[in-house]
Design a protein around this motif. Structure first.
Motif, PDB file in Angstrom:
ATOM      1  N   SER A 180      -2.766 -87.696  80.267  1.00  0.00           N
ATOM      2  CA  SER A 180      -4.155 -87.283  80.452  1.00  0.00           C
ATOM      3  C   SER A 180      -5.147 -88.197  79.741  1.00  0.00           C
ATOM      4  O   SER A 180      -6.276 -87.810  79.498  1.00  0.00           O
ATOM      5  N   SER A 229     -10.350 -84.698  86.310  1.00  0.00           N
ATOM      6  CA  SER A 229     -11.765 -84.785  85.945  1.00  0.00           C
ATOM      7  C   SER A 229     -12.228 -86.215  86.171  1.00  0.00           C
ATOM      8  O   SER A 229     -11.566 -87.166  85.744  1.00  0.00           O
ATOM      9  N   LEU A 247      -6.512 -83.020  83.643  1.00  0.00           N
ATOM     10  CA  LEU A 247      -6.823 -82.044  82.596  1.00  0.00           C
ATOM     11  C   LEU A 247      -5.531 -81.534  81.971  1.00  0.00           C
ATOM     12  O   LEU A 247      -4.563 -81.265  82.674  1.00  0.00           O
ATOM     13  N   PRO A 300      -2.967 -78.774  80.267  1.00  0.00           N
ATOM     14  CA  PRO A 300      -2.812 -77.354  80.579  1.00  0.00           C
ATOM     15  C   PRO A 300      -3.623 -76.486  79.619  1.00  0.00           C
ATOM     16  O   PRO A 300      -3.768 -76.820  78.444  1.00  0.00           O
ATOM     17  N   THR A 301      -4.125 -75.367  80.127  1.00  0.00           N
ATOM     18  CA  THR A 301      -4.878 -74.433  79.288  1.00  0.00           C
ATOM     19  C   THR A 301      -3.899 -73.589  78.466  1.00  0.00           C
ATOM     20  O   THR A 301      -2.695 -73.552  78.748  1.00  0.00           O
ATOM     21  N   HIS A 302      -4.433 -72.900  77.487  1.00  0.00           N
ATOM     22  CA  HIS A 302      -3.604 -72.029  76.657  1.00  0.00           C
ATOM     23  C   HIS A 302      -2.954 -70.941  77.517  1.00  0.00           C
ATOM     24  O   HIS A 302      -1.775 -70.629  77.344  1.00  0.00           O
ATOM     25  N   ALA A 303      -3.698 -70.385  78.459  1.00  0.00           N
ATOM     26  CA  ALA A 303      -3.162 -69.335  79.331  1.00  0.00           C
ATOM     27  C   ALA A 303      -2.001 -69.871  80.178  1.00  0.00           C
ATOM     28  O   ALA A 303      -0.985 -69.190  80.349  1.00  0.00           O
ATOM     29  N   GLN A 304      -2.143 -71.097  80.697  1.00  0.00           N
ATOM     30  CA  GLN A 304      -1.059 -71.682  81.489  1.00  0.00           C
ATOM     31  C   GLN A 304       0.183 -71.900  80.630  1.00  0.00           C
ATOM     32  O   GLN A 304       1.308 -71.636  81.075  1.00  0.00           O
ATOM     33  N   CYS A 356       1.023 -70.204  77.960  1.00  0.00           N
ATOM     34  CA  CYS A 356       1.590 -68.881  77.651  1.00  0.00           C
ATOM     35  C   CYS A 356       2.413 -68.351  78.819  1.00  0.00           C
ATOM     36  O   CYS A 356       3.507 -67.811  78.620  1.00  0.00           O
TER      37      CYS A 356
END
Length: 130
Positions: free
Chosen positions: A20, A81, A90, A92-96, A98
């Motif tokens: 990234s 982006s 981008l 990974p988000t925290h939710a992804q 988890c």
């Protein structure tokens, strides 16, 4: 220039190679050396077996989801982006993360159960053979 290699599976284009870190030019390639079309930022880019090179300055600014069209199938890649002459995937988000961790835990539990069952079956078979 960075190279991004994707594996096509179950309607998803999984990023196998690349990171990234922002770059001004990127080479998009499919692992199986397939040809097709890459759609990114509203632009259709022909994809040969060797891949396709994309320049960030030629694309619309924003966050876009690349799509590969190969053999009549559509595969979505992780979001990209684009801005200030650079593009990057981008993280990974925290939710992804988890959700992935929960799924991994469930798979590990199922694997442990199946391993135990297999060991019991093998033990029973060895007892009945001799």
């Amino acid at each position: 220039m960075k190279e991004f290699t994707f594996r096509l599976t179950s309607g998803r284009a999984l990023l196998c190679q690349g990171d990234s870190v922002p770059c001004d030019r990127a080479h998009f390639r499919i692992e199986s050396k397939s040809g097709g079309t890459l759609v990114l930022a509203g632009k259709q880019i022909p994809l040969t077996a060797e891949g396709a090179t994309v320049r960030a300055e030629e694309l619309h600014v924003g966050v876009h989801t690349p799509a590969f069209f190969v053999d009549g199938e559509r595969y979505e890649a992780p979001p990209v982006s684009i801005g200030a002459g650079y593009l990057f995937f981008l993280p990974p988000t925290h939710a992804q993360l988890c959700r992935a961790e929960e799924r991994l835990g469930a798979l590990e539990a199922a694997h442990t159960e199946l391993s135990g069952r297999l060991c019991r079956i093998e033990a029973r078979m060895q007892d009945t053979i001799f």
